[in-house]
Design an enzyme around this catalytic site. Structure first.
Site, short mmCIF file in Angstrom:
data_model
loop_
_atom_site.label_atom_id
_atom_site.label_comp_id
_atom_site.label_asym_id
_atom_site.label_seq_id
_atom_site.Cartn_x
_atom_site.Cartn_y
_atom_site.Cartn_z
N TYR A 74 0.83 -1.21 0.00
CA TYR A 74 0.00 0.00 0.00
C TYR A 74 0.86 1.26 0.00
O TYR A 74 0.57 2.24 -0.68
CB TYR A 74 -0.94 0.01 1.22
CG TYR A 74 -1.94 1.13 1.13
CD1 TYR A 74 -3.15 0.95 0.46
CD2 TYR A 74 -1.65 2.39 1.67
CE1 TYR A 74 -4.05 1.99 0.33
CE2 TYR A 74 -2.56 3.44 1.53
CZ TYR A 74 -3.76 3.23 0.86
OH TYR A 74 -4.64 4.27 0.72
N PHE A 126 -6.96 23.01 -23.81
CA PHE A 126 -7.24 21.58 -23.97
C PHE A 126 -8.46 21.27 -23.12
O PHE A 126 -8.67 21.86 -22.05
CB PHE A 126 -6.05 20.69 -23.60
CG PHE A 126 -6.40 19.25 -23.89
CD1 PHE A 126 -6.50 18.83 -25.20
CD2 PHE A 126 -6.71 18.36 -22.88
CE1 PHE A 126 -6.92 17.53 -25.51
CE2 PHE A 126 -7.13 17.07 -23.17
CZ PHE A 126 -7.23 16.64 -24.48
N THR A 127 -9.26 20.32 -23.59
CA THR A 127 -10.59 20.06 -23.01
C THR A 127 -10.53 19.84 -21.49
O THR A 127 -11.13 20.60 -20.72
CB THR A 127 -11.23 18.85 -23.70
OG1 THR A 127 -10.32 17.76 -23.65
CG2 THR A 127 -11.58 19.16 -25.14
N ASP A 217 2.21 21.29 -19.73
CA ASP A 217 1.48 20.04 -19.96
C ASP A 217 2.47 19.19 -20.78
O ASP A 217 2.65 19.40 -21.98
CB ASP A 217 0.19 20.29 -20.73
CG ASP A 217 -0.57 19.00 -20.96
OD1 ASP A 217 0.06 17.92 -20.90
OD2 ASP A 217 -1.78 19.05 -21.21
N LYS A 260 0.21 8.80 -23.10
CA LYS A 260 0.62 9.19 -24.46
C LYS A 260 2.10 8.88 -24.63
O LYS A 260 2.49 7.73 -24.83
CB LYS A 260 0.31 10.67 -24.70
CG LYS A 260 -1.16 10.97 -24.96
CD LYS A 260 -1.99 11.01 -23.74
CE LYS A 260 -3.34 11.64 -23.94
NZ LYS A 260 -4.17 11.53 -22.73
N ARG A 384 -12.70 17.19 -33.31
CA ARG A 384 -11.99 18.23 -32.54
C ARG A 384 -12.42 19.58 -33.09
O ARG A 384 -11.67 20.26 -33.79
CB ARG A 384 -10.47 18.08 -32.64
CG ARG A 384 -9.92 16.79 -32.05
CD ARG A 384 -9.68 16.78 -30.54
NE ARG A 384 -10.82 16.64 -29.69
CZ ARG A 384 -10.74 16.35 -28.39
NH1 ARG A 384 -9.57 16.17 -27.80
NH2 ARG A 384 -11.82 16.25 -27.64
N PHE A 450 -18.30 16.34 -25.62
CA PHE A 450 -17.93 15.52 -26.79
C PHE A 450 -17.89 14.02 -26.47
O PHE A 450 -18.08 13.19 -27.34
CB PHE A 450 -16.57 15.96 -27.35
CG PHE A 450 -15.44 15.88 -26.38
CD1 PHE A 450 -15.19 16.92 -25.49
CD2 PHE A 450 -14.62 14.77 -26.33
CE1 PHE A 450 -14.15 16.84 -24.58
CE2 PHE A 450 -13.58 14.67 -25.42
CZ PHE A 450 -13.35 15.72 -24.53
N1 PM9 Z 1 -5.89 13.56 -24.22
C1 PM9 Z 1 -6.62 12.62 -26.26
O1 PM9 Z 1 -7.27 11.75 -26.87
C2 PM9 Z 1 -7.59 11.75 -24.06
C3 PM9 Z 1 -9.04 11.94 -24.25
S1 PM9 Z 1 -9.64 13.46 -24.89
C4 PM9 Z 1 -9.89 14.39 -23.48
O2 PM9 Z 1 -5.90 13.45 -26.84
C5 PM9 Z 1 -3.38 16.70 -23.02
C6 PM9 Z 1 -2.57 17.50 -23.96
C7 PM9 Z 1 -4.09 15.60 -23.45
C8 PM9 Z 1 -4.88 14.86 -22.53
C9 PM9 Z 1 -5.69 13.79 -22.94
C10 PM9 Z 1 -4.86 15.26 -21.17
C11 PM9 Z 1 -5.65 14.52 -20.13
C12 PM9 Z 1 -4.14 16.35 -20.79
N2 PM9 Z 1 -3.42 17.05 -21.72
O3 PM9 Z 1 -6.70 11.63 -20.59
O4 PM9 Z 1 -6.66 12.42 -18.26
O5 PM9 Z 1 -4.03 15.27 -24.74
O6 PM9 Z 1 -4.80 11.03 -19.10
O7 PM9 Z 1 -5.03 13.32 -19.88
C13 PM9 Z 1 -6.69 12.66 -24.82
P1 PM9 Z 1 -5.86 12.03 -19.43
#
Ligand code: PM9
Length: 458
Positions: A74, A126-127, A217, A260, A384, A450
């Protein structure tokens, strides 16, 4: 005479997952059931899945072996310390708080630093990032260069900050109202476009004069480091590893979606230098994610991410990763199909406005194009555009200049033949563009619409 030497993937395939090809009738049914939203399709009904590069990459044998070495204690798992060492070595930040994925880190950072009424300038929204900034009471202000909003503007660093815009925001609201500047590298919504080292350094110098923090980011920062090496003369002879460290040195910390760049199916982190902010994050993480040495992840996930860092920073990996995206982009450009240029790091973005000039933006050209691609071949892509952009605090739709469909390439997953099938499908949809009608939104969720919105054909 051999005039050209090609690159090839620096790996061979040792495990495969079968794909299922559907009929057009099956896809029509699946699409209607999914409300014309590719997020709502079952992946069993998808042939080539270019929805996202997030969590969809293939892990290596070393990463899978690392999974077996998960220390599932843990507290104080040895895999946490392996990850901490890898982050310190390659990103250069002192402190690490693991999170289940990127938005977990965004949640922590926004909750700690943003107060109601604050303003967070950034190089395009970013979303999830903006959603967390707004939820904490902040307002996002776009300070990216104007050309980033133009799909055809051919610049090497379309992710750059317009320093005059940043300075104007500081003058308008005052430094005290700006908890940090949020810098994406690369910029996802602009088409995976990089920021230059010179620009990043200039942002640091300008903000330092006003005592404002910078947070990166770093989700695709390694891809950004590759572009700097390829396109910025001052850094042509530096390694990607050196470039990444220098990039991070111009910031106070980063949020990271490890799903990513870092070649894992789940995981993320907040990394930073400031002890006070770290202490608060380490305390807050136990409320939302888990103890500060696992942050919602299993020990095995931490290990896979630690190993992913040292694989992703390899230049042969990055040449093949970005090379594959370029291959598809270049073929589409040769066919005269409108795409965001230059081709970005993680995806090729189709310009849906140029596909369907007959559609108004609120007839959802990009959502429509993603649906047409799926119908044609079972290819799954992501909108997008206006759907992703959502609404402002007064309820008005954000109307972004870019109305795009993203063909996003998971790392180490698809072959060149999959790429060729993809290009042919885009070509077929392009050739049939004139008769296409748009969509009407019939269900709109409150947050990040979306993901779950539903549509019907006009
Ligand atoms: N990006 C993408 O498909 C995941 C789903 S769409 C919201 O591109 C950036 C630059 C991203 C990103 C996720 C996140 C969030 C932060 N910054 O999906 O929570 O491209 O791991 O990361 C998507 P998490």
């Amino acid at each position: 005479m051999v005039t050209k030497r090609s690159w090839a993937e620096p790996f061979k395939i040792k495990m495969v997952e079968p794909l299922r090809m559907t009929t057009r009738e099956e896809r029509e049914k699946a699409l209607v059931e999914a409300g014309f939203n590719t997020f709502l399709l079952r992946s069993d009904d998808v042939y080539i899945d270019l929805l996202t590069d997030s969590g969809t990459s293939a892990m290596s044998d070393s990463q899978w072996a690392g999974m077996m070495l998960g220390d599932e204690a843990y507290a104080g798992s040895r895999n946490f310390f392996n990850l901490e060492a890898a982050v310190q070595k390659h990103y250069g930040y002192k402190h690490l708080v693991p999170t289940h994925q990127g938005r977990g880190a965004e949640h922590l950072l926004s909750s700690i630093l943003i107060k109601p009424g604050d303003v967070v300038p950034g190089n395009m929204y970013f979303t999830t990032t903006r959603a967390h900034q707004e939820r904490a009471g902040g307002a996002f202000v776009d300070i990216i260069i104007d050309q980033a909003h133009d799909p055809s503007a051919l610049l090497p660093f379309k992710g750059n900050v317009d320093l005059a815009k940043l300075e104007a925001v500081i003058t308008r609201v005052g430094a005290k109202k700006i908890p940090y500047v949020s810098i994406a590298a690369t910029v996802n919504m602009a088409g995976g476009q990089p920021i230059s080292m010179a620009n990043l350094k200039a942002v640091r110098e300008l903000t330092q004069r006003h005592g404002i923090r910078v947070f990166l980011d770093a989700t695709r920062a390694m891809e950004n480091a590759w572009f700097i090496q390829q396109r910025e003369a001052s850094h042509a002879n530096k390694s990607m590893a050196e470039i990444l460290l220098e990039m991070c040195s111009y910031s106070d910390g980063c949020t990271m979606s490890g799903k990513k760049d870092l070649l894992v199916n789940i995981g993320g982190f907040l990394a930073l230098n400031d002890w006070d902010v770290f202490e608060e994050a380490r305390n807050l993480v136990v409320l939302f994610e888990g103890l500060h040495t696992y942050g919602g992840l299993a020990g095995r996930d931490l290990e896979a991410m630690a190993r992913g860092i040292s694989e992703a920073i390899r230049e042969d990996h990055m040449r093949a990763r970005i090379g594959q995206v370029e291959y598809v982009g270049d073929r589409l450009i040769e066919l005269g199909i409108p795409v965001v240029r230059p081709i970005g790091g993680h995806a090729v973005f189709l310009d849906a406005r140029a596909f369907y000039p007959q559609l108004e933006q609120l007839q959802f050209p990009a959502q429509t194009l993603a649906a047409e691609l799926y119908l044609d071949s079972g290819l799954r892509t992501m909108e997008r555009g206006v759907v992703s952009a959502g609404r402002d605090k007064d309820g008005h739709n954000h109307l972004p200049k870019l109305e795009l469909v993203r063909l996003t390439f998971p790392r180490r997953v698809y072959t060149q033949a999959h790429c060729d099938v993809t290009v042919e499908s885009v070509q077929a949809v392009w050739e049939n563009r004139a008769s296409v009608r748009g969509l009407e939104m019939i269900y709109e969720p409150k947050h990040l619409r979306f993901f779950q919105a539903r549509f019907k054909r006009l």
